[in-house]
Design a protein around this motif. Structure first.
Motif, short mmCIF file in Angstrom:
data_model
loop_
_atom_site.label_atom_id
_atom_site.label_comp_id
_atom_site.label_asym_id
_atom_site.label_seq_id
_atom_site.Cartn_x
_atom_site.Cartn_y
_atom_site.Cartn_z
N ASP A 102 0.96 -6.18 2.93
CA ASP A 102 -0.36 -6.97 3.63
C ASP A 102 0.37 -8.29 3.15
O ASP A 102 0.42 -9.14 2.92
CB ASP A 102 -1.94 -7.01 2.84
N SER A 106 1.22 -1.43 -0.05
CA SER A 106 0.06 0.02 0.03
C SER A 106 1.01 1.45 -0.23
O SER A 106 2.03 0.89 0.20
CB SER A 106 -1.26 0.09 1.68
N ASN A 141 -0.44 -10.46 4.02
CA ASN A 141 -1.53 -11.76 4.19
C ASN A 141 -1.81 -11.99 2.38
O ASN A 141 -2.53 -13.56 2.36
CB ASN A 141 -2.60 -11.31 4.84
N GLN A 142 -1.40 -11.24 1.45
CA GLN A 142 -1.69 -11.38 0.17
C GLN A 142 -0.50 -11.89 -0.95
O GLN A 142 -0.35 -12.13 -1.42
CB GLN A 142 -2.21 -10.31 -0.44
#
Length: 545
Positions: free
Chosen positions: A302, A215, A304-305
């Motif tokens: 992130d 991000s 988790n991605q």
């Protein structure tokens, strides 16, 4: 984890290229030996003092831009308890080279020393020089182990290659070309290595930025309710002493490394040595920027991605491997392979310099001037090679024992900072410094640093400075205890030297009490150098008759 075969092939090709360049440089070294006025061992150690400015800047920068620098900077930016403000490498190394050019390059190069220990041997004698060699070599061995441990962790993450195999191969390649060509092989391979580091790391950054899992870094720059890991970090008042201590350790401690002075002494002149230092200051700072960016991007990712999934690296204790993790999970495979190549280049550019550094000091200051004063040039060359091999083997062995790159990076400079730096400052810039002061300063530095404790070595502190903290039974000092030890030693050397000189010069004590022979030898030398006029000579002759 399966081995990444394409990445491994690319790495092997890179190693072969470096080895070929090292062999080519060794042939150049042999040619210089035939034309150089100095000895063959001096060609190996300081390159015949004709390393040009461009090569000098590359090799000086590459020596500092090692695995600890690249990985440690990214680790500091990513770690929740630190952040950018704790990424001290780039500004500290800028200061280090700047001060080196201003205050150390000229006095060292103008006197044509061969190693950093030469001024000590000239002023204080062999015994004290040997005492200084011990912490210098310990530091070099720890530097080697730090760099190789960093590379081993990186290759295990990106290539799925055993860290043991990675360390052994990297150490073997570095040792081989250093053995063959000395400073010439080290310097010319540094050029390729530094260029590769710069290009490959910058090439990785766009892929990380464009990864959908990453991000906007502006959202993770500061702490807030939704963000407990800000990459800018913060410096609390309670942590200020620790920050100052570690910053000064990195900024000033490097001034007492043989690797720095080896490049200063290889320059063609004092002015060229100063220019090399100033240019390296800028280059080293720039080389740290990619690690800062990658650390910030990793904070904004992130996980988790990605295939890494949750929990994030810092919760798994993988903050020290954040740069290779970012390369592996946030870039395409071929890009991450280039990234591990850049880390391999960074490690070897530091390891080869440190190997030659220790070998040079031992051969020049111990073997040649103490153990075997009549040693032939061929014998000295052999001693350099054996020393390179031993330091490399010991450093590689220790690399298997330590996982924290940043911790080893800090600890490896402690002895240099607290013991050798104050000695070097005084021997170069304080004319009153003598052996009595030097020994006193050495003892003060050892005692204060030892009593301050070292958690990594399991040494509990005896002196508890203000602000200390205890966690899980381990006491950590947050006061600048290293700097206190260094300044106490620095103050002790000229003070004791002046007082002892005062006592003997005013005949408060007979010269028979001068058990180190500092003033008695000086008096004999002065008497031998007193000029005698022709008239006085005739008067003396007539008196004798």
């Amino acid at each position: 984890m399966a081995v990444d075969v394409p990445g491994l092939v690319a790495l092997v090709v890179f190693y072969v290229v470096i080895l070929v360049i090292g062999i080519w440089a060794s042939r150049k070294s042999k040619k210089v030996e035939k034309t150089c006025a100095g000895s063959k061992s001096e060609v190996t150690i300081v390159g015949g003092r004709n390393i040009n400015i461009l090569v000098g800047v590359f090799t000086m920068t590459a020596t500092w831009v090692g695995g600890g620098y690249i990985l440690g900077t990214a680790e500091a930016v990513y770690s929740p308890s630190q952040g950018l403000i704790w990424a001290m490498g780039p500004p500290a190394y800028f200061i280090n080279f700047l001060l080196g050019g201003l205050f150390f390059a000229k006095p060292m190069r103008s006197k044509r020393y061969v190693t950093m220990l030469d001024p000590f041997q000239h002023s204080y004698g062999n015994s004290f020089t040997t005492a200084l060699l011990i912490p210098a070599m310990i530091c070099d061995v720890l530097w080697v182990s730090c760099s190789l441990a960093a590379l081993g962790g990186t290759m295990s993450v990106i290539l799925g290659l055993s860290s043991v195999i990675s360390i052994v191969i990297s150490a073997a390649v570095s040792i081989t070309y250093t053995l063959l060509g000395g400073l010439y092989s080290v310097a010319y391979t540094d050029i390729i290595q530094l260029c590769f580091i710069f290009v490959s790391l910058w090439l990785c950054i766009p892929f990380i930025v464009l990864n959908p899992a990453v991000s906007d870094v502006s959202h993770t720059a500061f702490f807030n309710q939704s963000n407990d890991n800000a990459w800018l970090g913060e410096l609390k008042l309670d942590d200020a002493g620790k920050w100052v201590d570690e910053m000064l350790l990195l900024a000033l401690g490097g001034l007492a490394y043989q690797a720095l002075h080896q490049r200063i002494l290889s320059a063609a002149s004092s002015a060229q040595a100063q220019i090399t230092c100033f240019a390296a200051a800028i280059a080293a700072f720039i080389m740290g920027i990619p690690s800062v960016i990658i650390g910030a991007m990793a904070t904004s990712a992130d996980w988790n991605q990605t295939a890494y999934s949750l929990p994030p690296p810092y919760e798994r204790g993988d903050a020290g491997k954040i740069l290779p993790l970012a390369l592996h999970f946030l870039t395409p495979p071929w890009v991450s392979a280039l990234g591990v190549g850049s880390l391999a280049a960074a490690v070897m550019s530091s390891v080869d310099s440190v190997l030659l550094s220790s070998a040079s000091m031992f051969t020049q200051n111990i073997y040649k001037k103490i153990l075997r004063k009549q040693a032939s040039e061929k014998e000295l060359q052999g001693v350099i090679r054996v020393s390179v091999l031993l330091v490399g083997v010991v450093g590689a062995g220790l690399a298997f024992l330590e996982d924290s790159v940043f911790s080893l990076w800090i600890v490896s400079g402690d002895l240099i900072y607290c013991l050798i730096l104050p000695q070097l400052i005084c021997v170069l810039h304080f004319s009153c410094a003598n052996t009595y002061g030097a020994i006193s300063g050495y003892i003060v530095g050892v005692v204060l640093r030892g009593l301050s404790g070292e958690p990594l070595l399991g040494m509990p502190p005896v002196i508890l400075y203000p602000g200390w903290r205890e966690k899980n039974g381990v006491i950590t000092q947050y006061f600048p205890f290293r700097t206190i030890s260094m300044f106490a030693s620095l103050l002790c050397i000229p003070t004791v030297s002046y007082l002892v000189q005062l006592v003997f010069s005013r005949n408060m004590l007979a010269t028979s009490w001068d058990f180190l022979g500092v003033f008695s030898k000086r008096k004999e030398t002065e008497e031998e150098e007193i000029p005698v006029s022709p008239e006085m000579s005739n008067s003396i002759r007539n008196t004798k008759l």
